[in-house]
Design a protein around this motif. Sequence first.
Motif, PDB file in Angstrom:
ATOM      1  N   LEU A  36      32.952  42.567  35.132  1.00 31.65           N
ATOM      2  CA  LEU A  36      32.150  41.649  35.931  1.00 31.65           C
ATOM      3  C   LEU A  36      32.312  40.241  35.372  1.00 31.65           C
ATOM      4  O   LEU A  36      31.743  39.902  34.329  1.00 31.65           O
ATOM      5  N   GLY A  37      33.103  39.439  36.058  1.00 34.81           N
ATOM      6  CA  GLY A  37      33.283  38.054  35.666  1.00 34.81           C
ATOM      7  C   GLY A  37      34.553  37.808  34.879  1.00 34.81           C
ATOM      8  O   GLY A  37      35.240  38.726  34.426  1.00 34.81           O
ATOM      9  N   LEU A  38      34.905  36.522  34.739  1.00 32.90           N
ATOM     10  CA  LEU A  38      36.039  36.011  33.979  1.00 32.90           C
ATOM     11  C   LEU A  38      37.358  36.662  34.403  1.00 32.90           C
ATOM     12  O   LEU A  38      37.971  37.436  33.662  1.00 32.90           O
ATOM     13  N   PRO A  39      37.835  36.376  35.610  1.00 34.84           N
ATOM     14  CA  PRO A  39      39.104  36.961  36.055  1.00 34.84           C
ATOM     15  C   PRO A  39      40.312  36.449  35.284  1.00 34.84           C
ATOM     16  O   PRO A  39      41.406  37.014  35.410  1.00 34.84           O
ATOM     17  N   GLN A  40      40.162  35.385  34.485  1.00 34.82           N
ATOM     18  CA  GLN A  40      41.280  34.914  33.670  1.00 34.82           C
ATOM     19  C   GLN A  40      41.625  35.902  32.554  1.00 34.82           C
ATOM     20  O   GLN A  40      42.671  35.774  31.906  1.00 34.82           O
ATOM     21  N   LEU A  41      40.772  36.881  32.338  1.00 31.92           N
ATOM     22  CA  LEU A  41      40.967  37.859  31.272  1.00 31.92           C
ATOM     23  C   LEU A  41      41.013  39.254  31.877  1.00 31.92           C
ATOM     24  O   LEU A  41      40.108  39.637  32.622  1.00 31.92           O
ATOM     25  N   ASP A  42      42.060  39.999  31.582  1.00 30.28           N
ATOM     26  CA  ASP A  42      42.165  41.384  32.049  1.00 30.28           C
ATOM     27  C   ASP A  42      41.639  42.286  30.941  1.00 30.28           C
ATOM     28  O   ASP A  42      42.389  42.842  30.139  1.00 30.28           O
ATOM     29  N   PRO A  59      31.514  33.661  45.026  1.00 29.41           N
ATOM     30  CA  PRO A  59      32.808  33.428  45.681  1.00 29.41           C
ATOM     31  C   PRO A  59      33.670  32.396  44.974  1.00 29.41           C
ATOM     32  O   PRO A  59      34.896  32.498  44.965  1.00 29.41           O
ATOM     33  N   GLY A  60      33.060  31.410  44.341  1.00 30.60           N
ATOM     34  CA  GLY A  60      33.843  30.397  43.652  1.00 30.60           C
ATOM     35  C   GLY A  60      34.624  30.926  42.479  1.00 30.60           C
ATOM     36  O   GLY A  60      35.599  30.325  42.040  1.00 30.60           O
ATOM     37  N   GLY A  61      34.196  32.091  41.936  1.00 33.60           N
ATOM     38  CA  GLY A  61      34.903  32.632  40.788  1.00 33.60           C
ATOM     39  C   GLY A  61      36.040  33.541  41.148  1.00 33.60           C
ATOM     40  O   GLY A  61      36.758  34.011  40.268  1.00 33.60           O
ATOM     41  N   ALA A  62      36.244  33.825  42.420  1.00 36.01           N
ATOM     42  CA  ALA A  62      37.320  34.719  42.830  1.00 36.01           C
ATOM     43  C   ALA A  62      38.628  33.953  42.889  1.00 36.01           C
ATOM     44  O   ALA A  62      38.944  33.284  43.860  1.00 36.01           O
ATOM     45  N   VAL A  63      39.395  34.006  41.826  1.00 35.85           N
ATOM     46  CA  VAL A  63      40.673  33.309  41.778  1.00 35.85           C
ATOM     47  C   VAL A  63      41.757  34.231  42.269  1.00 35.85           C
ATOM     48  O   VAL A  63      41.638  35.449  42.209  1.00 35.85           O
TER      49      VAL A  63
END
Length: 271
Positions: A36-42, A59-63
Amino acid sequence: MAAWFETPPGRYLLSWEQSRFDEAVVDLFGYNALQLGLPQLDALDANRMPHRWLAVPEPGGAVPASSAGAGRSVALVTHAAALPFPPNSLDLVLLPHTLELSADPHAVLREVERVLVPEGRVVISGLNPASLWGLRQYRARFCQRLGLAQTRLGRLYLPEAGEFIGHWRLRDWLRLLSFEVESVQQGGYRPAVRSEPWLQRFQWMDRLGARWWPFFGSVYFLVAAKRVRGLHLLGPAWKPRRAMAAPVAIAQKPSWQAVGAPQASEESRST
């Protein structure tokens, strides 16, 4: 916060957290896992559960997947305090810097406790306020309140969004929700510098900091398990009745005739 993770300090922090997440989730088994959160990290890259999802709380966090650090696409957009999962359905929940950006971190933890199965794990990472990075952030905010926001001292080092949550406070919150903290690690002991060359020059401080001042790392990493206490069936409240003693048999006393009276002759009995 996504823009800050593109800076040299942000990349340094993501590299340390990626290693910690890989070590923590590689041996956790189950069926369903959620980041949950931080899509820059897998954070689920090393995990082997069949169902692994990446969710963002807004929605703003969905890169896009192409811009994400590890390439995992966003599966759903959901509110962090209202997850679309039934109770006791997830085996693992990862919260990388999610509580810091939440308006109500208590509600997020309660929701995580609801969706986790018994003995499920929650893994949390966050910025440590009691660190060199945290002290520099507090100094910048203090200078901004004094009207020095345009000066060098008023320039923020960490992301402006979010609120620091110390790991000692987080342990108390988890304990109230019947979580048992299994491990806490800290890292990022280099000073608050912005350039990549200076961060590399202070690489030796990571080894010394982990040994001599382990509680002042810039970021903490916490693993907790959901404990469900078993029921203990109690017996009846009343005391059991004692078994009544069996009556003692008393031998019949011999009659006086059998002891001392002379036996009557058959002639007298016949008469």
